[in-house]
Design a protein around this motif. Structure first.
Motif, PDB file in Angstrom:
ATOM      1  N   LEU A   2      -0.825   5.480 179.520  1.00 35.25           N
ATOM      2  CA  LEU A   2       0.022   4.453 180.139  1.00 35.25           C
ATOM      3  C   LEU A   2       1.148   4.030 179.205  1.00 35.25           C
ATOM      4  O   LEU A   2       2.271   3.740 179.663  1.00 35.25           O
TER       5      LEU A   2
ATOM      6  N   ASN B 101       3.700   6.728 179.525  1.00 33.30           N
ATOM      7  CA  ASN B 101       4.499   6.518 180.736  1.00 33.30           C
ATOM      8  C   ASN B 101       5.571   5.461 180.518  1.00 33.30           C
ATOM      9  O   ASN B 101       6.715   5.597 180.974  1.00 33.30           O
ATOM     10  N   ALA B 102       5.210   4.400 179.806  1.00 35.98           N
ATOM     11  CA  ALA B 102       6.162   3.314 179.564  1.00 35.98           C
ATOM     12  C   ALA B 102       7.309   3.767 178.667  1.00 35.98           C
ATOM     13  O   ALA B 102       8.481   3.457 178.934  1.00 35.98           O
TER      14      ALA B 102
ATOM     15  N   ILE C  84       7.879   3.634 183.047  1.00 34.92           N
ATOM     16  CA  ILE C  84       6.937   3.101 184.033  1.00 34.92           C
ATOM     17  C   ILE C  84       6.068   2.040 183.376  1.00 34.92           C
ATOM     18  O   ILE C  84       5.210   2.335 182.548  1.00 34.92           O
ATOM     19  N   VAL C  85       6.337   0.788 183.714  1.00 37.47           N
ATOM     20  CA  VAL C  85       5.543  -0.329 183.204  1.00 37.47           C
ATOM     21  C   VAL C  85       5.051  -1.109 184.413  1.00 37.47           C
ATOM     22  O   VAL C  85       5.837  -1.748 185.111  1.00 37.47           O
ATOM     23  N   ASP C  86       3.758  -1.022 184.683  1.00 36.20           N
ATOM     24  CA  ASP C  86       3.215  -1.701 185.859  1.00 36.20           C
ATOM     25  C   ASP C  86       1.852  -2.303 185.542  1.00 36.20           C
ATOM     26  O   ASP C  86       1.437  -2.387 184.378  1.00 36.20           O
ATOM     27  N   TYR C  87       1.149  -2.728 186.588  1.00 35.45           N
ATOM     28  CA  TYR C  87      -0.124  -3.430 186.430  1.00 35.45           C
ATOM     29  C   TYR C  87      -1.159  -2.597 185.680  1.00 35.45           C
ATOM     30  O   TYR C  87      -2.049  -3.150 185.013  1.00 35.45           O
ATOM     31  N   ARG C  88      -1.064  -1.268 185.755  1.00 34.35           N
ATOM     32  CA  ARG C  88      -2.053  -0.429 185.095  1.00 34.35           C
ATOM     33  C   ARG C  88      -2.025  -0.627 183.583  1.00 34.35           C
ATOM     34  O   ARG C  88      -3.076  -0.731 182.939  1.00 34.35           O
TER      35      ARG C  88
END
Length: 277
Positions: A228, A231-232, A237-241
């Motif tokens: 994760l 991904n960031a 991609i920075v989300d709830y996960r």
């Protein structure tokens, strides 16, 4: 070949050769007794490279539940395949452990140290400390997964990437294997540990399942968090996960710390009662 069979064979290969070199190093009557840390980690690195060469185009050669779960959480692997992959990986680890036992069938009774026999099959910390041991497995697997994903962003000459991955395994094992054995992989630890538990190994002692949760949980959390973070950083991609995983990590470390303190207090109280008695 079926993807589940490929994962089974891949982990069986990993354990047969990887734990095989550990057996050769630890069993006193083996011709490679005392081979040492460098030889051990060269063997593990070469084995990972060979498994990827043989099976990478079939199942992706995850050979590690932590990598499988990481890819599923990242959204690059189907969740429906995860249970089958994990079962195949653990079963492959157990089967590989059986093969190691059979390969060295005449040597087990010649070595008296039960701890040495356990560490042929499963990992164990040099210094028992749940917080530090969990952190070690977590952060080292985080680094392993981050490097694997980072390599995926580059273009390699054909056939070179598996060799690079093998070098990474050698690097990680040589650098940090002395702390906890650097499991990095729940199937690498749990599968052979189960084999150790069930096999009639002469003078084997306990299979130490009290420690076994650390090389299962820590690599999964470390790899997933790493994916994760990748991904960031690489995809924005920075989300709830990511937030959920960071929060879970903090809560887990606090819980382990509190449990360790409670255990220490219980031990002190027991010792005090024994002294009074």
């Amino acid at each position: 070949m079926n993807v589940y069979l490929a994962e089974f064979i891949g982990v069986a290969m990993l354990i047969f050769f990887g734990c095989g070199v550990l057996a050769g190093n630890s069993l006193k009557t083996s011709g490679s007794y005392g081979a040492g840390n460098v030889a051990i980690n060269i063997a593990w690195g070469c084995t990972v490279a060979m498994v990827i060469f043989c099976l990478g185009d079939i199942s992706g050669a995850h050979i590690n539940p932590a990598i499988t779960i990481m890819n599923a959480v990242m959204g690059t692997f189907e969740w429906s395949l995860v249970p089958g992959y994990i079962l195949a990986q653990i079963a492959g680890g157990a089967f590989g452990g059986v093969l190691v036992y059979l390969q060295f069938i005449d040597h087990w009774e010649k070595t008296d140290d039960p701890h040495a026999k356990l560490t042929i099959f499963a990992t164990a910390p040099a210094i028992r400390n749940n917080v530090a041991n969990f952190f070690s497995e977590y952060i080292v697997t985080f680094g392993l997964a981050f490097c694997i994903l980072g390599m995926g962003t580059n273009v390699f000459l054909e056939g070179l990437q598996p060799l690079a991955t093998g070098c990474l395994i050698f690097l990680v094992g040589t650098s940090f294997g002395g702390v906890t054995g650097a499991a990095l992989n729940p199937a690498r630890d749990l599968g052979p540990r189960l084999a150790h538990f069930f096999l009639p190994i002469a003078g084997k002692g306990t299979s130490d399942f009290k420690y076994a949760w650390i090389p299962i949980v820590a690599p999964i959390m470390g790899a997933t968090t790493s994916g994760l973070v990748h991904n960031a950083l690489y995809k924005g991609i920075v989300d709830y996960r990511l937030f959920a995983m960071v929060g879970l990590t903090v809560v887990t470390f606090i819980a382990i710390k509190l449990a360790s303190e409670d255990n220490k207090e219980a031990i002190k109280n027991k010792q005090a009662l024994n002294q009074i008695a």
